[in-house]
Design a protein around this motif. Structure first.
Motif, mmCIF file in Angstrom:
data_model
loop_
_atom_site.group_PDB
_atom_site.id
_atom_site.type_symbol
_atom_site.label_atom_id
_atom_site.label_comp_id
_atom_site.label_asym_id
_atom_site.label_seq_id
_atom_site.Cartn_x
_atom_site.Cartn_y
_atom_site.Cartn_z
ATOM 1 N N ALA A 59 0.812 -1.221 0.000
ATOM 2 C CA ALA A 59 0.000 0.000 0.000
ATOM 3 C C ALA A 59 0.840 1.264 0.000
ATOM 4 O O ALA A 59 0.318 2.357 -0.248
ATOM 5 C CB ALA A 59 -0.930 0.019 1.212
ATOM 6 N N ALA A 60 2.138 1.127 0.277
ATOM 7 C CA ALA A 60 2.993 2.308 0.417
ATOM 8 C C ALA A 60 3.510 2.791 -0.925
ATOM 9 O O ALA A 60 4.700 3.035 -1.105
ATOM 10 C CB ALA A 60 4.163 2.003 1.345
ATOM 11 N N LEU A 61 2.619 2.910 -1.888
ATOM 12 C CA LEU A 61 2.986 3.461 -3.181
ATOM 13 C C LEU A 61 3.067 4.972 -3.086
ATOM 14 O O LEU A 61 2.436 5.587 -2.211
ATOM 15 C CB LEU A 61 1.951 3.051 -4.232
ATOM 16 C CG LEU A 61 1.813 1.534 -4.466
ATOM 17 C CD1 LEU A 61 0.655 1.254 -5.414
ATOM 18 C CD2 LEU A 61 3.107 0.953 -5.004
ATOM 19 N N PRO A 62 3.834 5.606 -3.953
ATOM 20 C CA PRO A 62 3.896 7.076 -3.917
ATOM 21 C C PRO A 62 2.493 7.667 -3.994
ATOM 22 O O PRO A 62 1.705 7.318 -4.873
ATOM 23 C CB PRO A 62 4.720 7.423 -5.151
ATOM 24 C CG PRO A 62 5.543 6.202 -5.402
ATOM 25 C CD PRO A 62 4.685 5.035 -5.008
ATOM 26 N N ARG A 63 2.200 8.518 -3.049
ATOM 27 C CA ARG A 63 0.877 9.137 -2.981
ATOM 28 C C ARG A 63 1.059 10.640 -2.985
ATOM 29 O O ARG A 63 1.583 11.193 -2.030
ATOM 30 C CB ARG A 63 0.160 8.684 -1.709
ATOM 31 C CG ARG A 63 -1.275 9.208 -1.579
ATOM 32 C CD ARG A 63 -1.865 8.717 -0.264
ATOM 33 N NE ARG A 63 -3.247 9.147 -0.104
ATOM 34 C CZ ARG A 63 -3.940 8.994 1.014
ATOM 35 N NH1 ARG A 63 -3.380 8.437 2.057
ATOM 36 N NH2 ARG A 63 -5.188 9.413 1.089
ATOM 37 N N PRO A 64 0.668 11.290 -4.060
ATOM 38 C CA PRO A 64 0.896 12.737 -4.115
ATOM 39 C C PRO A 64 0.183 13.464 -2.984
ATOM 40 O O PRO A 64 -0.965 13.157 -2.664
ATOM 41 C CB PRO A 64 0.320 13.140 -5.477
ATOM 42 C CG PRO A 64 -0.634 12.051 -5.826
ATOM 43 C CD PRO A 64 -0.070 10.794 -5.234
ATOM 44 N N GLU A 65 0.894 14.366 -2.376
ATOM 45 C CA GLU A 65 0.302 15.194 -1.329
ATOM 46 C C GLU A 65 -0.694 16.141 -1.976
ATOM 47 O O GLU A 65 -0.377 16.826 -2.945
ATOM 48 C CB GLU A 65 1.385 15.987 -0.604
ATOM 49 C CG GLU A 65 0.877 16.867 0.524
ATOM 50 C CD GLU A 65 0.452 16.048 1.742
ATOM 51 O OE1 GLU A 65 -0.282 16.602 2.571
ATOM 52 O OE2 GLU A 65 0.864 14.886 1.848
ATOM 53 N N PRO A 66 -1.938 16.179 -1.484
ATOM 54 C CA PRO A 66 -2.905 17.108 -2.065
ATOM 55 C C PRO A 66 -2.498 18.546 -1.799
ATOM 56 O O PRO A 66 -1.647 18.821 -0.955
ATOM 57 C CB PRO A 66 -4.202 16.761 -1.335
ATOM 58 C CG PRO A 66 -3.755 16.186 -0.037
ATOM 59 C CD PRO A 66 -2.477 15.451 -0.343
ATOM 60 N N ASP A 67 -3.094 19.448 -2.560
ATOM 61 C CA ASP A 67 -2.770 20.851 -2.310
ATOM 62 C C ASP A 67 -3.227 21.215 -0.896
ATOM 63 O O ASP A 67 -3.854 20.428 -0.204
ATOM 64 C CB ASP A 67 -3.408 21.753 -3.370
ATOM 65 C CG ASP A 67 -4.931 21.734 -3.337
ATOM 66 O OD1 ASP A 67 -5.493 21.737 -2.237
ATOM 67 O OD2 ASP A 67 -5.553 21.707 -4.406
ATOM 68 N N ARG A 68 -2.885 22.394 -0.497
ATOM 69 C CA ARG A 68 -3.088 22.777 0.899
ATOM 70 C C ARG A 68 -4.504 23.244 1.198
ATOM 71 O O ARG A 68 -4.755 23.826 2.239
ATOM 72 C CB ARG A 68 -2.092 23.875 1.285
ATOM 73 C CG ARG A 68 -0.644 23.509 1.077
ATOM 74 C CD ARG A 68 -0.243 22.286 1.868
ATOM 75 N NE ARG A 68 -0.187 22.550 3.297
ATOM 76 C CZ ARG A 68 0.081 21.640 4.221
ATOM 77 N NH1 ARG A 68 0.271 20.396 3.880
ATOM 78 N NH2 ARG A 68 0.138 21.965 5.505
ATOM 79 N N SER A 69 -5.443 22.976 0.315
ATOM 80 C CA SER A 69 -6.811 23.396 0.576
ATOM 81 C C SER A 69 -7.511 22.379 1.466
ATOM 82 O O SER A 69 -7.203 21.186 1.452
ATOM 83 C CB SER A 69 -7.591 23.554 -0.733
ATOM 84 O OG SER A 69 -7.892 22.294 -1.287
ATOM 85 N N VAL A 70 -8.468 22.858 2.226
ATOM 86 C CA VAL A 70 -9.241 21.992 3.108
ATOM 87 C C VAL A 70 -10.014 20.959 2.308
ATOM 88 O O VAL A 70 -10.039 19.767 2.651
ATOM 89 C CB VAL A 70 -10.193 22.847 3.971
ATOM 90 C CG1 VAL A 70 -11.233 21.974 4.660
ATOM 91 C CG2 VAL A 70 -9.397 23.647 4.994
ATOM 92 N N THR A 71 -10.649 21.383 1.237
ATOM 93 C CA THR A 71 -11.470 20.462 0.450
ATOM 94 C C THR A 71 -10.636 19.343 -0.154
ATOM 95 O O THR A 71 -11.071 18.191 -0.207
ATOM 96 C CB THR A 71 -12.231 21.218 -0.650
ATOM 97 O OG1 THR A 71 -11.290 21.993 -1.418
ATOM 98 C CG2 THR A 71 -13.274 22.154 -0.055
ATOM 99 N N ALA A 72 -9.428 19.659 -0.601
ATOM 100 C CA ALA A 72 -8.571 18.630 -1.197
ATOM 101 C C ALA A 72 -8.130 17.615 -0.147
ATOM 102 O O ALA A 72 -8.106 16.405 -0.408
ATOM 103 C CB ALA A 72 -7.352 19.266 -1.862
ATOM 104 N N ARG A 73 -7.767 18.084 1.031
ATOM 105 C CA ARG A 73 -7.356 17.144 2.081
ATOM 106 C C ARG A 73 -8.515 16.252 2.495
ATOM 107 O O ARG A 73 -8.354 15.037 2.673
ATOM 108 C CB ARG A 73 -6.809 17.894 3.297
ATOM 109 C CG ARG A 73 -5.374 18.363 3.149
ATOM 110 C CD ARG A 73 -4.805 18.854 4.474
ATOM 111 N NE ARG A 73 -4.668 17.785 5.436
ATOM 112 C CZ ARG A 73 -3.580 17.009 5.556
ATOM 113 N NH1 ARG A 73 -2.548 17.182 4.753
ATOM 114 N NH2 ARG A 73 -3.529 16.057 6.485
ATOM 115 N N LEU A 74 -9.685 16.824 2.652
ATOM 116 C CA LEU A 74 -10.842 16.009 3.024
ATOM 117 C C LEU A 74 -11.144 14.975 1.943
ATOM 118 O O LEU A 74 -11.428 13.810 2.244
ATOM 119 C CB LEU A 74 -12.063 16.900 3.264
ATOM 120 C CG LEU A 74 -12.080 17.686 4.574
ATOM 121 C CD1 LEU A 74 -13.262 18.647 4.600
ATOM 122 C CD2 LEU A 74 -12.143 16.751 5.784
ATOM 123 N N ALA A 75 -11.071 15.381 0.694
ATOM 124 C CA ALA A 75 -11.354 14.461 -0.407
ATOM 125 C C ALA A 75 -10.349 13.328 -0.469
ATOM 126 O O ALA A 75 -10.665 12.222 -0.912
ATOM 127 C CB ALA A 75 -11.384 15.219 -1.730
#
Length: 357
Positions: free
Chosen positions: A276-292
């Motif tokens: 499961a530890a595949l590269p996972r792009p960090e979402p942008d710093r918006s609240v909606t992106a992190r929640l999604a």
């Protein structure tokens, strides 16, 4: 190493303090390890015959008073369905009666959001203040984590009274180990796995090892049941690590059967995490992106307003996201740094709304 026994000798080994250095050095190491671990050391020393001075007596009295306060708060929630206490008081009942399990905060798991807010409203009616909010999506629904705080009875010596509530039993690392919402039905297993879950927040230390020792001594841990629950809750590697910590200091007859039962689920879970530890792009710093993305966001308190009968409602605006909760409004943020102008704008928004007739 000797047979299993909860005594100062064991704590010397767990904390890596040579016995010839005496109880003072042991207490000092305990204080450096955890803010409440010294309570355990002092109560053990007194039980083994050390005459306590005024400082030791005060430490134990503050711990007793803190535990009593948490008992009062639990009693106030006794008629609230779907609220389960994990760790703390339920683990303490496995300790010898004259030994003080370290008392820090009170951890509650709510079956759903309605039950969480019902409990929070009760706690706030008793003078608690909702201070730390986290939100995240998992299993198709919004989960809430909230800390309710009371001022410290002695701000120079101990932290505030703190009750933490969450609608998810185990939050994992929001990456390779996902949120697992449900507790095991068996409360002993729920307590044990809640201790194991702490590993995602910090390294294990002596208190965790002693908790495991007390559960092993109780005879309530059945290796097959523990292994099955650990596999379901994805916590077998953490339990093996905790077993290793305890076994480095003491031999317990129940430890090896438990280790054998955990070997296969621990190996399987390590393999699952590696996959499961595949590269996972960090979402942008918006609240909606992190929640999604399934990651948590945090709430900065803006107002305290009781709104009975409501859940947490997210309100997205052009430049901010507000969480409207039954106990007040919070500005949701995606990181540690928050522009002061954003906080000021959010506070002005909710304050102006409250001022309207």
């Amino acid at each position: 190493m000797t047979a299993a026994s909860l005594d100062l000798e064991l704590l010397h080994r767990l904390l890596d303090v040579p016995e010839h250095e005496g109880p003072y050095r042991l207490v000092r190491r305990a204080q450096q390890t955890s803010g409440t671990l010294a309570q355990l050391i002092v109560s053990l020393a007194v039980g083994e015959g050390t005459e306590p001075g005024s400082g030791s007596r005060d430490l134990l009295e503050r711990a007793r008073s803190r535990a009593a306060r948490y008992a009062e708060l639990r009693s106030a929630l006794a008629d609230r369905p779907g609220i389960v206490t994990v760790k703390g008081p339920s683990l303490a009942r496995h300790y010898p009666p004259d030994v003080r399990r370290p008392v820090g905060d009170l951890d509650l798991v709510a079956h759903d959001e309605d039950q969480l807010w019902s409990a929070v409203l009760t706690l706030c009616s008793l003078g608690g203040e909702p201070e730390e909010l986290s939100l995240f999506f998992a299993d198709g629904r919004l989960h809430v984590m909230l800390a309710v705080l009371w001022p410290s009875p002695d701000p120079l010596m101990e932290e505030e009274i703190r009750v933490e509530l969450c609608t998810a039993a185990f939050c994992g690392d929001f990456a390779t180990v996902p949120v697992r919402p449900e507790l095991p039905e068996d409360h002993v297993l729920a307590d044990l796995l809640s201790v194991a879950e702490e590993r995602f927040q910090r390294p294990f230390h002596a208190k965790d090892a002693v908790d495991l020792l007390m559960l092993l001594d109780s005879g309530a841990l059945k290796p097959t049941a523990v292994a099955d629950a650990a596999a379901t809750c994805l916590l077998a590697p953490e339990l093996v690590e905790l077993l290793d910590l305890l076994s480095a200091a003491v031999v317990h007859p129940q430890a090896e059967p438990l280790r054998r039962a955990l070997a296969a689920p621990a190996a399987a879970e390590r393999a699952r995490r590696t996959a499961a530890a595949l590269p996972r792009p960090e979402p942008d710093r918006s609240v909606t992106a992190r929640l999604a993305s399934g990651r948590p966001v945090w709430g900065m308190p803006l107002t305290q307003t009781v709104r009975t009968g409501e859940r947490c409602v997210l309100e997205h605006r052009d430049d901010m996201t507000l969480a409207r909760t039954p106990v007040g409004d919070f500005l949701l943020v995606a990181g540690e740094l928050v522009p002061p102008e954003l906080h000021a704008a959010a506070l002005a928004t909710v304050t102006n709304e409250e001022a309207r007739p």
